[in-house]
Design a protein around this motif. Structure first.
Motif, PDB file in Angstrom:
ATOM      1  N   PRO A 125       0.897  -1.212  -0.185  1.00  0.00           N
ATOM      2  CA  PRO A 125       0.022  -0.084  -0.028  1.00  0.00           C
ATOM      3  C   PRO A 125       1.004   1.252   0.033  1.00  0.00           C
ATOM      4  O   PRO A 125       1.606   1.316   0.722  1.00  0.00           O
ATOM      5  N   LYS A 210       5.307  -2.532   5.572  1.00  0.00           N
ATOM      6  CA  LYS A 210       3.940  -2.646   5.491  1.00  0.00           C
ATOM      7  C   LYS A 210       3.165  -1.751   4.557  1.00  0.00           C
ATOM      8  O   LYS A 210       2.195  -2.003   3.811  1.00  0.00           O
ATOM      9  N   GLU A 211       3.561  -0.227   4.636  1.00  0.00           N
ATOM     10  CA  GLU A 211       2.986   0.510   3.670  1.00  0.00           C
ATOM     11  C   GLU A 211       3.941   1.640   3.637  1.00  0.00           C
ATOM     12  O   GLU A 211       4.547   2.063   4.629  1.00  0.00           O
TER      13      GLU A 211
END
Lengths: 368, 167, 121
Positions: A125, A210-211
């Motif tokens: 993301p 993770k992002e």
């Protein structure tokens, strides 16, 4: 239609090595490159190379680039820049080129594809935000164009590219806030890791991204520790204040031309994925079409140069500029040099993979 | 070298066991000697070729770890710039009564100047003590790898491999 | 935030002195002649180069070698120019491209533009 003996697509170390050997044997060689400047990745390698004296160890990649170009100049090798080779026609005897919005056909007897590699993407993301870019891209910006991609960097990947580019980003004035790798051990050489550890750059293995955080561009990144299933363990997330995220998760051959020509491929993970099958003379399953360098399997600049030389010698032999015995001797010498570069625990996998390709090549029927 | 692959730097204990490390006896003498922190078998031998005194031996298999023949080492520093991995430095363990002298490759700007106080860092980049710059050599032979020498308290001789230039 | 590397331990000092002016979305931006457009924009503090068609999301340099097309902008009226490999020329007009971009001229002029504007030297 203009005609040459040998067209080499790509003016990186493999292409230049091939050009030097073939031109030295007497062949008329044209090297074609889509960039404005030749040298491929060499002019971004500001560090000193490994290997031995014959591999120009201890010399910076940029200087090896200048040396190779000088040798090409002395041998009157023609280098066509800003030219894309986009297909082969007329039974592989004509290479279609696009130069400055004009299309032309170049008549060729033999072709060597030395088109190099592309960086693998990693989707997470926020990965489309400006500020997320390949590690090679960051290296290009810093070492070729003298501009930093940002000031605070998260590097994803601890292969040699991730480790070396981290060092080079610090040299250029950036801060590398962390280097993460999803595996429990670093992928690259210990010396490259030591070089950045002693600067205080943290290396976090069994960690992944993770992002990426930010509205218009990267303002931060969230990383987390992974378990044995490579998923982030909830609660281990932490936010890093970075403005740049570099992705260094491997390279893959840039082999569209080889695909379109009809070369047979094999999927070899140790060499970057889909690789055109070739023998010890670097000839593909399409007669008269050779490959060399990263397009034939991801390795290093020094192996690319040696493979380029072998392809150039083999092409020159098939054009009758070298006798069979003479060419065999020269290839043997270059093969020995290649073998020495593939020694040790790091090179072993690549050596076996190349051997696998050679065996696959012998099983294939050569197509015209 | 499991320590190297999991921590990404060597411990002092691992370092002194390497074939490229000098003996404690030599480190106790007031003269420079090379410390070759080369612990992984990679194809590489420019250090052997660079040494004019034959003090580094790798041999025909270029993945061999370099062996330091300390009797032949004069501490000239040519191997430091030749090493593509920047894994070699010099140590004079008895530079003075209280100080050791360390010479490292330093490829950053700004270059420190003689007399500067710098932070001396361990292999994890943590500050161990302060150091004083004694010599900065830039030479064409070094090909843009300056050699920076600084003093640290004697007991830190094998702990420090890097510096942080202040302000 | 000065992102240009004026002095580098290996590359040495940046010897380039003269800068030219290009126009980016109507504003003047200084650049070195011949450097990629995207590099000049980066140095001027700008990383958002275009917007996607449907959701108008920001995009910028990703591969930096002309392979991924994330850096495309409209240059001198011509859309989809890969700014990471296209060199700066003085008085160039660079515009943020939204989506696929469109030719500003008629079909006849379009042919003229593509042969007279050599944006990849």
């Amino acid at each position: 239609m203009a005609e040459v003996d040998l067209a080499i697509v790509g003016a990186g170390p493999a292409g230049l090595g091939a050009a030097i050997e073939a031109a030295r044997a007497g062949a008329r060689v044209t090297v074609i490159d889509e960039n404005a400047k030749p040298g491929g990745q060499l002019f971004k390698q500001i560090h000193k190379f490994f290997g031995s004296e014959e591999h120009r160890a201890g010399t910076r990649g940029i200087d090896i680039g200048y040396q190779l170009l000088e040798e090409c100049r002395e041998l009157d090798v023609e280098v066509l820049l800003n030219s894309i080779a986009w297909g082969m026609f007329d039974d592989n005897r004509a290479l279609a080129l696009k130069t400055n919005n004009e299309t032309a056909k170049l008549g060729v007897k033999k072709t060597i594809l030395a088109t190099g590699a592309k960086e693998n993407p990693l989707a997470f993301p926020g990965w489309t935000l400006p500020g997320v870019l390949g590690a090679g891209a960051a290296q290009t910006l810093v070492n070729l164009h003298r501009v930093l991609p940002g000031k605070r960097v998260l590097m994803i990947g601890t292969g040699n590219v991730g480790l070396i580019v981290s060092y080079q980003l610090v040299q250029a004035g950036a801060e590398v806030v962390a280097v993460v790798d999803i595996l429990p051990e670093i992928g690259g050489w210990g010396v490259h890791a030591s070089k950045i550890r002693r600067l205080g750059v943290p290396i976090l293995t069994s960690y992944t991204v993770k992002e990426a955080i930010g509205d218009e561009e990267v303002e931060g990144a969230v990383i987390g520790k992974v378990g044995p299933d490579y998923q982030i363990i909830p609660g281990t997330e932490s936010e890093l204040k970075v403005d740049t995220i570099c992705i260094a998760v491997g390279l893959a051959p840039l082999a569209e031309l080889a695909w379109s020509i009809g070369c047979q491929f094999a999927h070899i993970p140790e060499l970057g994925g889909w690789v055109p099958i070739h023998n010890e003379k670097m000839e593909t399953t399409v007669s008269g079409v050779y490959v060399a360098g990263d397009v034939s399997g991801i390795e290093e600049a020094s192996t690319a140069l040696e493979e380029g030389r072998i392809a150039g010698i083999a092409a020159a032999e098939s054009l009758d500029y070298l006798g069979k015995g003479e060419a065999e001797e020269m290839i043997k010498t270059r093969q020995k040099s290649l073998d020495s570069l593939r020694q040790g625990p790091f090179g072993e996998k690549r050596k076996m993979a190349k051997e696998k390709l050679r065996l696959l090549s012998n099983k294939q029927c050569r197509t015209q | 070298m499991s320590g190297l692959r999991s921590r990404w730097f060597l411990s002092k204990e691992e370092l002194i066991k390497l074939p490229g490390a000098p003996s404690m006896k030599r480190l106790g003498e007031n003269r420079r000697v090379a410390v070759i922190e080369c612990a992984e078998r990679i194809p590489c031998n420019p250090c052997e070729a660079a040494c004019p005194h034959g003090a580094i031996k790798i041999g025909e298999d270029i993945t061999n770890l370099p062996i330091l023949i300390e009797g032949k080492c004069t501490g000239c520093g040519l191997c430091i710039a030749a090493c593509p991995g920047l894994a070699i430095y010099l140590v004079n363990g008895a530079f003075s009564d209280s100080e050791a002298l360390i010479s490292i490759p330093y490829e950053f700007l700004p270059l420190p100047r003689v007399g500067d106080q710098v932070e001396a860092l361990d292999r994890e980049g943590k500050k161990v003590c302060m150091g004083k710059i004694v010599e900065v050599i830039e030479s064409k032979k070094f090909d843009r790898t300056p050699l920076v020498s600084f003093t640290v308290p004697k007991n830190y001789a094998l702990d420090v491999t890097c510096i942080r230039v202040l302000g | 935030m000065d992102l240009r590397v004026k002095n580098h331990p290996i590359l040495g000092k940046d010897e380039r002195e003269e800068m030219v002016t290009i126009e980016v979305d109507g504003k003047a931006v200084s650049a070195y002649e011949g450097e990629p457009i995207a590099v000049a924009l980066l140095a001027s503090g700008r990383r958002v180069l275009r917007r996607t068609r449907k959701r108008k999301e920001p995009r910028g340099v990703f591969c930096a070698i002309g392979q991924c097309t994330d850096c495309i902008m409209t240059v001198n009226g011509v859309p989809n120019i890969r700014t990471c490999v296209t060199p700066v020329e003085k008085r160039m007009k660079v515009e943020t491209q939204e989506g696929l971009g469109r030719w500003k001229e008629s079909k006849r002029t379009k042919r003229k533009i593509s042969s007279s504007v050599d944006v990849r030297r």
